[in-house]
Design a protein around this motif. Structure first.
Motif, PDB file in Angstrom:
ATOM      1  N   GLU A   1       0.831  -1.211   0.000  1.00 20.17           N
ATOM      2  CA  GLU A   1       0.000   0.000   0.000  1.00 20.17           C
ATOM      3  C   GLU A   1       0.862   1.256   0.000  1.00 20.17           C
ATOM      4  O   GLU A   1       0.527   2.252  -0.631  1.00 20.17           O
ATOM      5  CB  GLU A   1      -0.954  -0.034   1.202  1.00 20.17           C
ATOM      6  CG  GLU A   1      -1.834  -1.255   1.168  1.00 20.17           C
ATOM      7  CD  GLU A   1      -3.287  -0.972   1.438  1.00 20.17           C
ATOM      8  OE1 GLU A   1      -3.617   0.173   1.751  1.00 20.17           O
ATOM      9  OE2 GLU A   1      -4.084  -1.912   1.320  1.00 20.17           O
ATOM     10  N   ARG A   2       1.979   1.205   0.676  1.00 21.18           N
ATOM     11  CA  ARG A   2       2.890   2.344   0.691  1.00 21.18           C
ATOM     12  C   ARG A   2       3.479   2.574  -0.697  1.00 21.18           C
ATOM     13  O   ARG A   2       3.585   3.721  -1.156  1.00 21.18           O
ATOM     14  CB  ARG A   2       3.996   2.073   1.710  1.00 21.18           C
ATOM     15  CG  ARG A   2       4.930   3.226   1.916  1.00 21.18           C
ATOM     16  CD  ARG A   2       5.745   2.965   3.182  1.00 21.18           C
ATOM     17  NE  ARG A   2       6.792   3.944   3.295  1.00 21.18           N
ATOM     18  CZ  ARG A   2       8.088   3.669   3.203  1.00 21.18           C
ATOM     19  NH1 ARG A   2       8.475   2.440   2.988  1.00 21.18           N
ATOM     20  NH2 ARG A   2       8.971   4.613   3.315  1.00 21.18           N
ATOM     21  N   LEU A   3       3.826   1.493  -1.390  1.00 23.36           N
ATOM     22  CA  LEU A   3       4.360   1.621  -2.743  1.00 23.36           C
ATOM     23  C   LEU A   3       3.313   2.169  -3.715  1.00 23.36           C
ATOM     24  O   LEU A   3       3.620   2.969  -4.596  1.00 23.36           O
ATOM     25  CB  LEU A   3       4.892   0.269  -3.225  1.00 23.36           C
ATOM     26  CG  LEU A   3       6.181  -0.201  -2.554  1.00 23.36           C
ATOM     27  CD1 LEU A   3       6.445  -1.659  -2.866  1.00 23.36           C
ATOM     28  CD2 LEU A   3       7.345   0.657  -2.985  1.00 23.36           C
ATOM     29  N   VAL A   4       2.069   1.761  -3.551  1.00 19.90           N
ATOM     30  CA  VAL A   4       0.997   2.290  -4.403  1.00 19.90           C
ATOM     31  C   VAL A   4       0.800   3.777  -4.122  1.00 19.90           C
ATOM     32  O   VAL A   4       0.569   4.573  -5.038  1.00 19.90           O
ATOM     33  CB  VAL A   4      -0.310   1.502  -4.202  1.00 19.90           C
ATOM     34  CG1 VAL A   4      -1.462   2.166  -4.925  1.00 19.90           C
ATOM     35  CG2 VAL A   4      -0.137   0.071  -4.680  1.00 19.90           C
ATOM     36  N   THR A   5       0.936   4.182  -2.872  1.00 19.14           N
ATOM     37  CA  THR A   5       0.832   5.607  -2.540  1.00 19.14           C
ATOM     38  C   THR A   5       1.952   6.392  -3.207  1.00 19.14           C
ATOM     39  O   THR A   5       1.727   7.486  -3.712  1.00 19.14           O
ATOM     40  CB  THR A   5       0.872   5.794  -1.011  1.00 19.14           C
ATOM     41  OG1 THR A   5      -0.169   5.021  -0.427  1.00 19.14           O
ATOM     42  CG2 THR A   5       0.690   7.249  -0.634  1.00 19.14           C
ATOM     43  N   PHE A   6       3.167   5.842  -3.212  1.00 17.02           N
ATOM     44  CA  PHE A   6       4.266   6.489  -3.936  1.00 17.02           C
ATOM     45  C   PHE A   6       3.908   6.631  -5.409  1.00 17.02           C
ATOM     46  O   PHE A   6       4.139   7.675  -6.023  1.00 17.02           O
ATOM     47  CB  PHE A   6       5.557   5.667  -3.826  1.00 17.02           C
ATOM     48  CG  PHE A   6       6.199   5.657  -2.470  1.00 17.02           C
ATOM     49  CD1 PHE A   6       5.908   6.609  -1.511  1.00 17.02           C
ATOM     50  CD2 PHE A   6       7.104   4.667  -2.142  1.00 17.02           C
ATOM     51  CE1 PHE A   6       6.507   6.584  -0.265  1.00 17.02           C
ATOM     52  CE2 PHE A   6       7.713   4.628  -0.900  1.00 17.02           C
ATOM     53  CZ  PHE A   6       7.408   5.590   0.041  1.00 17.02           C
ATOM     54  N   ALA A   7       3.338   5.588  -5.990  1.00 18.28           N
ATOM     55  CA  ALA A   7       3.004   5.601  -7.414  1.00 18.28           C
ATOM     56  C   ALA A   7       1.913   6.618  -7.713  1.00 18.28           C
ATOM     57  O   ALA A   7       1.919   7.245  -8.776  1.00 18.28           O
ATOM     58  CB  ALA A   7       2.570   4.212  -7.853  1.00 18.28           C
ATOM     59  N   LYS A   8       0.958   6.791  -6.785  1.00 18.12           N
ATOM     60  CA  LYS A   8      -0.103   7.774  -7.010  1.00 18.12           C
ATOM     61  C   LYS A   8       0.451   9.188  -7.046  1.00 18.12           C
ATOM     62  O   LYS A   8      -0.030  10.031  -7.801  1.00 18.12           O
ATOM     63  CB  LYS A   8      -1.170   7.664  -5.917  1.00 18.12           C
ATOM     64  CG  LYS A   8      -2.130   6.527  -6.147  1.00 18.12           C
ATOM     65  CD  LYS A   8      -3.114   6.403  -5.029  1.00 18.12           C
ATOM     66  CE  LYS A   8      -3.966   7.623  -4.865  1.00 18.12           C
ATOM     67  NZ  LYS A   8      -4.995   7.456  -3.837  1.00 18.12           N
ATOM     68  N   LYS A   9       1.483   9.464  -6.232  1.00 11.83           N
ATOM     69  CA  LYS A   9       2.098  10.789  -6.257  1.00 11.83           C
ATOM     70  C   LYS A   9       2.823  10.996  -7.569  1.00 11.83           C
ATOM     71  O   LYS A   9       2.785  12.093  -8.125  1.00 11.83           O
ATOM     72  CB  LYS A   9       3.034  10.961  -5.067  1.00 11.83           C
ATOM     73  CG  LYS A   9       2.291  10.995  -3.747  1.00 11.83           C
ATOM     74  CD  LYS A   9       3.231  11.097  -2.577  1.00 11.83           C
ATOM     75  CE  LYS A   9       2.472  11.020  -1.266  1.00 11.83           C
ATOM     76  NZ  LYS A   9       3.378  10.972  -0.111  1.00 11.83           N
ATOM     77  N   GLY A  10       3.521   9.966  -8.029  1.00  9.56           N
ATOM     78  CA  GLY A  10       4.037   9.935  -9.382  1.00  9.56           C
ATOM     79  C   GLY A  10       5.255  10.770  -9.710  1.00  9.56           C
ATOM     80  O   GLY A  10       5.710  10.735 -10.840  1.00  9.56           O
ATOM     81  N   ASP A  11       5.823  11.514  -8.782  1.00  8.18           N
ATOM     82  CA  ASP A  11       6.972  12.346  -9.130  1.00  8.18           C
ATOM     83  C   ASP A  11       8.263  11.535  -9.058  1.00  8.18           C
ATOM     84  O   ASP A  11       8.273  10.367  -8.675  1.00  8.18           O
ATOM     85  CB  ASP A  11       7.050  13.583  -8.222  1.00  8.18           C
ATOM     86  CG  ASP A  11       7.132  13.241  -6.751  1.00  8.18           C
ATOM     87  OD1 ASP A  11       6.915  12.071  -6.411  1.00  8.18           O
ATOM     88  OD2 ASP A  11       7.406  14.143  -5.943  1.00  8.18           O
ATOM     89  N   LEU A  12       9.346  12.156  -9.477  1.00  5.22           N
ATOM     90  CA  LEU A  12      10.627  11.469  -9.568  1.00  5.22           C
ATOM     91  C   LEU A  12      11.115  10.980  -8.206  1.00  5.22           C
ATOM     92  O   LEU A  12      11.641   9.870  -8.082  1.00  5.22           O
ATOM     93  CB  LEU A  12      11.667  12.395 -10.207  1.00  5.22           C
ATOM     94  CG  LEU A  12      13.057  11.817 -10.402  1.00  5.22           C
ATOM     95  CD1 LEU A  12      13.012  10.628 -11.339  1.00  5.22           C
ATOM     96  CD2 LEU A  12      13.997  12.886 -10.925  1.00  5.22           C
ATOM     97  N   HIS A  13      10.925  11.803  -7.188  1.00  2.40           N
ATOM     98  CA  HIS A  13      11.384  11.424  -5.849  1.00  2.40           C
ATOM     99  C   HIS A  13      10.693  10.144  -5.379  1.00  2.40           C
ATOM    100  O   HIS A  13      11.340   9.222  -4.869  1.00  2.40           O
ATOM    101  CB  HIS A  13      11.128  12.566  -4.870  1.00  2.40           C
ATOM    102  CG  HIS A  13      11.459  12.231  -3.443  1.00  2.40           C
ATOM    103  ND1 HIS A  13      12.733  11.962  -3.026  1.00  2.40           N
ATOM    104  CD2 HIS A  13      10.672  12.092  -2.354  1.00  2.40           C
ATOM    105  CE1 HIS A  13      12.718  11.691  -1.724  1.00  2.40           C
ATOM    106  NE2 HIS A  13      11.466  11.763  -1.298  1.00  2.40           N
TER     107      HIS A  13
END
Length: 184
Positions: free
Chosen positions: A49-61
């Motif tokens: 779920e944390r990785l999906v949250t990163f993907a939703k933000k979508g920026d390079l960082h």
């Protein structure tokens, strides 16, 4: 990552557990659904779920943060380009765990963990909330409109059709009249 649990880790030490969860997450994002033990699935859920949250933000960082957990660029690309748009409207709960029974060899509890990719249906407004918004709307419209707006409002009122009486209202009125006649 969530705080480590006390006691024995999955498969040995903390480094091995971290690598195992990263591999499980990569398999989950690649296949959209995997079959594993209940303990591993419960430990995988916050990581995925944390990785999906990163993907939703979508920026390079956030892409680099996800790449530090899962080293496979193809999986990260799939996560960011295919999975993230499907869960963009969802606020959480990107995974679903379904119990399957027990494994034949060692009687371990088996589950299927899958990504929830169905679109989110908006929640219907309850009667209490809609009544509160209706009361707030006339209060907001209370200030006197300008003259141009008043003319436009009068024109809009004239163009609206007269209220129509529904069949159920007519039937209710007839029933009341019949009751009154019976009472006399």
């Amino acid at each position: 990552m969530p705080t480590p649990t006390k006691g024995p880790r999955l498969g040995g030490g903390p480094a091995h557990e971290r690598l195992m969860l990263a591999n499980l997450a990569a398999a989950l994002f690649t296949h959209k659904s995997i079959k594993t033990t209940e303990t591993k699935a419960k430990r995988l859920r916050p990581v995925a779920e944390r990785l999906v949250t990163f993907a939703k933000k979508g920026d390079l960082h956030n892409r680099r943060r996800a790449l530090s957990i899962i080293g496979d660029k193809n999986v990260i690309h799939e996560l960011f380009t295919e999975i993230a748009p499907l869960v963009a409207d969802r606020e959480g709960g990107y995974t679903r765990i379904t119990k399957l029974g027990f494994r034949k060899g060692d009687n371990a509890s088996m589950v299927q963990i899958e990504l929830v990719l169905e679109p989110v249906a908006p929640k219907p407004k309850s009667a209490k909330k809609s009544a509160a918004t209706e009361k707030a709307a006339p209060a907001a419209a209370a200030p006197a409109p300008a003259e141009d707006e008043a003319v436009a409002d009068d024109a809009a009122v004239e163009e609206t059709p007269a209220e129509t009486v529904t069949e159920s209202e007519v039937a209710a009125d007839e029933a009341v009249a019949a009751d009154e006649d019976a009472a006399k």
